[in-house]
Design a protein around this motif. Structure first.
Motif, short mmCIF file in Angstrom:
data_model
loop_
_atom_site.label_atom_id
_atom_site.label_comp_id
_atom_site.label_asym_id
_atom_site.label_seq_id
_atom_site.Cartn_x
_atom_site.Cartn_y
_atom_site.Cartn_z
N PRO A 74 -19.47 7.99 -6.26
CA PRO A 74 -18.79 6.73 -6.00
C PRO A 74 -19.02 5.78 -7.17
N LYS A 75 -18.03 4.93 -7.44
CA LYS A 75 -18.17 3.98 -8.54
C LYS A 75 -19.31 3.01 -8.22
N ASN A 76 -20.03 2.60 -9.24
CA ASN A 76 -21.15 1.72 -8.99
C ASN A 76 -20.89 0.29 -9.46
N ARG A 77 -19.71 0.05 -9.98
CA ARG A 77 -19.32 -1.31 -10.37
C ARG A 77 -17.90 -1.57 -9.91
N ARG A 78 -17.60 -2.81 -9.63
CA ARG A 78 -16.22 -3.16 -9.30
C ARG A 78 -15.91 -4.56 -9.81
N ARG A 79 -14.63 -4.86 -9.85
CA ARG A 79 -14.21 -6.16 -10.38
C ARG A 79 -14.48 -7.26 -9.35
N ARG A 80 -14.89 -8.42 -9.85
CA ARG A 80 -14.98 -9.57 -8.96
C ARG A 80 -13.58 -10.07 -8.66
N LEU A 81 -13.39 -10.51 -7.42
CA LEU A 81 -12.06 -10.93 -7.00
C LEU A 81 -11.88 -12.44 -7.04
N ARG A 82 -12.97 -13.14 -7.26
CA ARG A 82 -12.89 -14.58 -7.40
C ARG A 82 -13.51 -14.96 -8.75
N SER A 83 -12.96 -15.95 -9.40
CA SER A 83 -13.48 -16.35 -10.70
C SER A 83 -14.91 -16.85 -10.56
N ALA A 84 -15.72 -16.52 -11.57
CA ALA A 84 -17.08 -17.04 -11.59
C ALA A 84 -17.04 -18.58 -11.66
N TRP A 85 -18.05 -19.21 -11.10
CA TRP A 85 -18.20 -20.66 -11.14
C TRP A 85 -17.03 -21.37 -10.46
N SER A 86 -16.50 -20.76 -9.40
CA SER A 86 -15.32 -21.32 -8.75
C SER A 86 -15.65 -22.05 -7.45
N ILE A 105 -19.12 -6.38 -11.43
CA ILE A 105 -20.36 -6.64 -10.73
C ILE A 105 -20.89 -5.32 -10.17
N ASP A 161 -18.15 -13.81 -2.21
CA ASP A 161 -18.02 -14.33 -3.57
C ASP A 161 -17.76 -15.83 -3.52
N LEU A 168 -4.45 -9.18 -6.31
CA LEU A 168 -4.57 -9.40 -7.76
C LEU A 168 -3.85 -8.26 -8.46
N ASP A 228 -23.47 -19.81 -8.82
CA ASP A 228 -22.44 -18.75 -8.82
C ASP A 228 -23.07 -17.57 -8.09
N ARG A 250 -10.81 -27.99 -15.14
CA ARG A 250 -9.74 -27.68 -14.19
C ARG A 250 -8.97 -28.97 -13.91
N ILE A 255 -22.23 -2.87 -7.56
CA ILE A 255 -22.06 -2.76 -6.12
C ILE A 255 -23.43 -2.71 -5.45
N TYR A 273 -21.08 -7.71 -3.68
CA TYR A 273 -19.96 -6.80 -3.40
C TYR A 273 -20.49 -5.47 -2.90
N LEU A 307 0.82 -1.20 0.00
CA LEU A 307 0.00 0.00 0.00
C LEU A 307 0.86 1.25 0.00
N GLN A 359 -16.47 -9.92 -15.60
CA GLN A 359 -15.66 -9.85 -14.38
C GLN A 359 -16.08 -8.70 -13.48
#
Lengths: 138, 285
Positions: free
Chosen positions: A124-136, B29, B73, B153, B62, B255, B31, B66, A20, B27
């Motif tokens: 504020p942003k209204n979307r963010r990246r997923r941190l885990r893969s979908a279907w995991s 989502i 997740d 990440l 799935d 996988r 909020i 967030y 950081l 990828q």
């Protein structure tokens, strides 16, 4: 053994905070002894959403040890130049697409000082990246 | 050698890619809104253990939510400290999945026992016999564990991302740690979106020993005793998606993990790999 695991976890946290710190940067830097002061106000430009253009009128103040020919540049574009000046307090306009740096250079384009210009979003942003893969899950 | 093999599997997909995925909407989502999707199809996750039932994948959920910083997740419960275009940093809790291989109550035992339990006949072989195996039905129960960890990440141009994770057991079950490092690359070939990933999983000796080691707790012949060693396993993943409309998409994923000696030398382990495959359609609610 529990202590060892706990120590490893604490070390991980510390490393994270070091990351950081490494990501942060100073707002203004002076690289030459010839420059006594260099400041841009304001150095933050607010847009509704990231990606929008931002028009900013800022005041630039600088002072050198002797009269010099200097220019203010942003992304290789000259914003303003001064000939044989030692102290300046003036307004300048700039249009920004994203956060950038403004350089004070001499007449041979040697970098004398530098300051960050930040572009921030008001909403504020209204979307963010997923941190885990979908279907995991499996 | 294992790593070379996996790299060779991975590279052809890059060569056929029309374009890298710069910003994959899948990828991202919204909020503050639950994202719930369910896939229905045919698939399986193999179980490497002796008498361990393969897990049939018929319905795969799935689920993610967030907030600005907190998130859930697919089982992860985390807090994101940093999320900028180049890097994210989170701390999270995750249930350790190692115990699932020992489960007697997973869906395959209820719905598809005959079809999926190919290895379910009989117990283990005696020490000295060919295979030298020990059934999971004959050893002590292993408990689920809760891990706490740090995840980072790193995002690169052209849709690449590097994942670094480190977890420690905070439930006092196996008293060890594990980590993962992987690189994923998304790309498009026509209308089909691909995501491929290659990486390594690290498991500490304590983790391997708790789940795959054999000791006095198991009340079997001493000759079965085995002390687990730390393991480093290569992992390969390939996901394919083809969106039919706003709600429906075709989905497939593969996988494959090659187990390291520290795990596969255990008498409990029959197969030196874990393979997962699924083909189906998914619906986004």
């Amino acid at each position: 053994m529990i202590f060892k695991s706990f120590a490893a976890f604490v070390l991980s946290i510390l490393l994270s905070f070091l990351l950081l710190l490494g990501n942060s940067s100073f707002a203004s830097e002076i690289f030459s002894d010839k420059v006594l002061a260099f400041e841009i106000k304001p150095n933050v430009c607010i847009v509704k959403k990231i990606g929008q253009q931002c028009s900013l009128t800022f005041t630039v103040q600088w002072q050198t040890v002797e009269p010099m020919d200097v220019c203010l540049i942003e992304q290789q574009q000259v914003l303003q130049c001064w000939i044989n000046e030692q102290q300046v307090d003036e307004s300048t306009d700039v249009v920004l697409q994203q956060s950038t740096k403004v350089d004070l250079v001499d007449n041979t384009r040697i970098l004398l000082a530098q300051e960050d210009l930040q572009v921030n979003a008001a909403q504020p942003k209204n979307r963010r990246r997923r941190l885990r893969s979908a279907w995991s899950l499996f | 050698m294992k790593f070379m093999l996996l790299w060779l599997l991975w590279l052809p997909f890059l060569l056929v890619a029309d374009e890298a995925v710069e910003k994959d909407d899948e990828q991202y989502i919204d909020i503050g809104q639950w994202q719930v999707s369910v896939a229905v199809g045919v698939g399986i996750k193999t179980n490497p253990l002796v008498d361990g039932d393969h897990i049939p994948l018929i319905v795969v959920p799935d689920i993610a939510y967030y907030g600005e910083s907190f998130y859930f997740d697919n089982g992860d419960l985390g807090y994101t400290w940093l999320d900028d275009p180049l890097i994210s940093l989170s701390t999270l809790l995750r249930v350790n999945t190692e115990r699932a291989y020992f489960s007697f109550w997973h869906p395959s035992n209820i719905f598809l026992n005959a079809a999926s339990s190919a290895d379910s006949a009989g117990g283990g072989t005696l020490p000295g016999q060919s295979g030298f195996e020990l059934s999971i039905d004959e050893v002590a129960n292993r408990r689920y564990a809760l891990d706490a960890g740090v995840q980072s990440l790193w995002y690169f141009n052209h849709g690449g991302r590097l994942l670094l994770e480190w977890f420690n057991d905070v439930s006092g079950v196996y008293k060890g740690h594990h980590g993962q490092m992987s690189y994923a690359q998304g790309f498009k070939a026509g209308d089909v979106q691909w995501m491929t990933s290659i990486g390594i999983n690290y498991k500490s000796a304590q983790l391997v020993d708790y789940y795959y080691g054999i000791s006095d707790r198991d009340e079997v012949f001493d000759s079965y005793h085995y002390q687990g060693k730390q393991s480093v396993s290569p992992v390969f993943k390939l996901d394919m998606r083809y969106r039919l409309n706003d709600n429906w998409q075709l989905l497939s994923f593969v996988r494959f993990e090659l187990l390291d000696d520290g795990v596969k030398n255990s008498p409990l382990v029959k197969h030196d790999y874990v393979a997962t495959g699924f083909v189906g359609v998914s619906y986004d609610f």
